[in-house]
Write an enzyme that holds these catalytic residues in place. Structure first.
Site, mmCIF file in Angstrom:
data_model
loop_
_atom_site.group_PDB
_atom_site.id
_atom_site.type_symbol
_atom_site.label_atom_id
_atom_site.label_comp_id
_atom_site.label_asym_id
_atom_site.label_seq_id
_atom_site.Cartn_x
_atom_site.Cartn_y
_atom_site.Cartn_z
ATOM 1 N N LEU A 40 16.982 -130.736 -61.769
ATOM 2 C CA LEU A 40 16.506 -129.382 -61.530
ATOM 3 C C LEU A 40 15.864 -128.894 -62.819
ATOM 4 O O LEU A 40 16.379 -129.171 -63.913
ATOM 5 C CB LEU A 40 17.667 -128.452 -61.141
ATOM 6 C CG LEU A 40 18.176 -128.531 -59.705
ATOM 7 C CD1 LEU A 40 19.486 -127.752 -59.570
ATOM 8 C CD2 LEU A 40 17.149 -127.985 -58.723
ATOM 9 N N ASP A 41 14.760 -128.187 -62.708
ATOM 10 C CA ASP A 41 14.095 -127.656 -63.892
ATOM 11 C C ASP A 41 15.027 -126.738 -64.668
ATOM 12 O O ASP A 41 16.007 -126.218 -64.133
ATOM 13 C CB ASP A 41 12.842 -126.877 -63.487
ATOM 14 C CG ASP A 41 11.709 -127.799 -63.078
ATOM 15 O OD1 ASP A 41 11.702 -128.950 -63.519
ATOM 16 O OD2 ASP A 41 10.839 -127.355 -62.303
ATOM 17 N N LEU A 42 14.684 -126.512 -65.928
ATOM 18 C CA LEU A 42 15.516 -125.706 -66.815
ATOM 19 C C LEU A 42 15.779 -124.319 -66.239
ATOM 20 O O LEU A 42 16.896 -123.803 -66.306
ATOM 21 C CB LEU A 42 14.845 -125.594 -68.184
ATOM 22 C CG LEU A 42 15.613 -124.822 -69.258
ATOM 23 C CD1 LEU A 42 16.902 -125.543 -69.622
ATOM 24 C CD2 LEU A 42 14.739 -124.641 -70.507
#
Length: 347
Positions: A40-42
């Protein structure tokens, strides 16, 4: 815990990298053999399905699961990263509620999608995001994805002259959206997406905005489900412990769409040694499809697949590394889901 093996459902918070999440789990379990099934992106949050020990070899199967997300989309501007961390590169008028509804219908079903330039997809061995940051063109071709559902949950609306049409809580509840005029302008919208492997929600937001004659980016993104695994069952960083590890059992196999096959007494050694598979080795004949294989004591031993009457090995757990059914609830990955997924797990 020696040679831990199983699956952990992890609730990642915004601002934490997926890599850092793995580090926490490695430390808690005292193992280096840990792998996620798509990052998952930051800025994103939600469910990470993490495979541990012998089940890391099954991680690739989980990436084929459908994913469910809740996305907050901001309209009127687009950033280079298509999320709140980037720089604004485009502005446009707000879309109407009617245009948004029509756009969500347009982007439901089998469609072609161009991934974000800021993504982990590799071009000639280099990540597209690294090329983009270096000022080089990252030309990413469109690819097929499936959006099974795109449901408008609520929206912040603006009327003529800036008059708010939102409810007291700052948004129009889904039950109220039908009463709002389709001519009302939309500042932001919360949308639930059910998508296949390879789907980037950031790209969906971009394309939905363009289809509305506007611009759009994500503000927040939450992954709420991976296949049959739910965010509600996940543990956050402060709650992760050895008890969070879910060994394999028959119920998990069922939830994953796998059959369960139990070996007859005296057949475990033949299974470990890779002897030809025969129905007589099992308490019941193998069914067409993929089955999780268990020993007489309930220990998970691997998986087999039967096609057109012939069975073959999919995966064998190293001897002594299987899980006993008495050791607790289980979680398993399987390939019985619709769709497929990207290296970034959709985002």
């Amino acid at each position: 815990m020696s040679n831990p093996s199983g699956i952990i459902l992890y609730d990642k918070k915004p601002g934490v990298t997926s890599f850092s999440a793995l580090g926490k789990i490695k430390k808690v379990l005292g193992t280096k053999k840990v792998g996620h099934t798509g990052t998952l992106d930051l800025f994103a949050q939600g469910l990470l399905v993490v495979c541990v020990g012998s089940l890391t070899r099954l991680a690739g199967l989980i990436t084929a699961f459908d994913k469910e997300y809740e996305a907050q989309i901001i309209f009127g501007e687009q950033t280079d990263t298509l999320d709140p961390t980037g720089q604004v590169v485009k502005t446009a008028p707000l879309p109407t509620l009617g245009a948004l509804k029509d756009s969500l219908k347009k982007f439901t079903g089998k469609i072609m999608q161009r991934p974000p330039e800021y993504s982990a997809i590799k071009i000639d061995g280099k990540r597209a995001s690294d090329l983009t940051r270096a000022g080089k063109a990252a030309e990413l071709p469109e690819r097929p994805i499936t959006v099974y559902e795109a449901e408008l949950l609520d929206a912040e609306l603006e009327g003529a002259g800036g008059a708010s049409l939102a409810c007291e809580n700052g948004s129009a509840a889904s039950n109220d959206l039908g009463l709002a005029s389709d001519c009302a302008l939309v500042r932001s919208a919360r949308v639930r997406f059910l998508v296949s492997k390879g789907t980037y929600i950031r790209s969906l937001a971009r394309d939905i905005g363009e289809a509305c004659a506007s611009a759009a980016r994500l503000e927040t993104l939450k992954r709420t489900r991976v296949g049959n695994f739910n965010l509600a069952d996940a543990a956050g960083e402060d709650a992760i412990s050895a008890a969070s590890l879910r060994p394999m059992d028959k119920e998990t196999a069922r939830l994953c769409g796998l059959f369960s096959a139990v070996l007859r007494r005296g057949q475990e050694e033949n299974f470990y040694n890779g002897r030809p598979l025969k129905d007589a080795q099992f308490l019941e004949p193998l069914l067409e499809g993929t089955s999780a294989v268990f020993g007489e004591a309930g220990n998970f031993m691997g998986a087999v697949k039967k096609e057109k009457g012939r069975a073959r090995y999919e995966y064998v757990v190293p001897k002594g590394a299987g899980n006993s059914m008495t050791s607790g609830p289980a979680s398993l990955a399987c390939d019985a889901s619709r769709g497929s997924e990207s290296p970034e797990a959709g985002e």
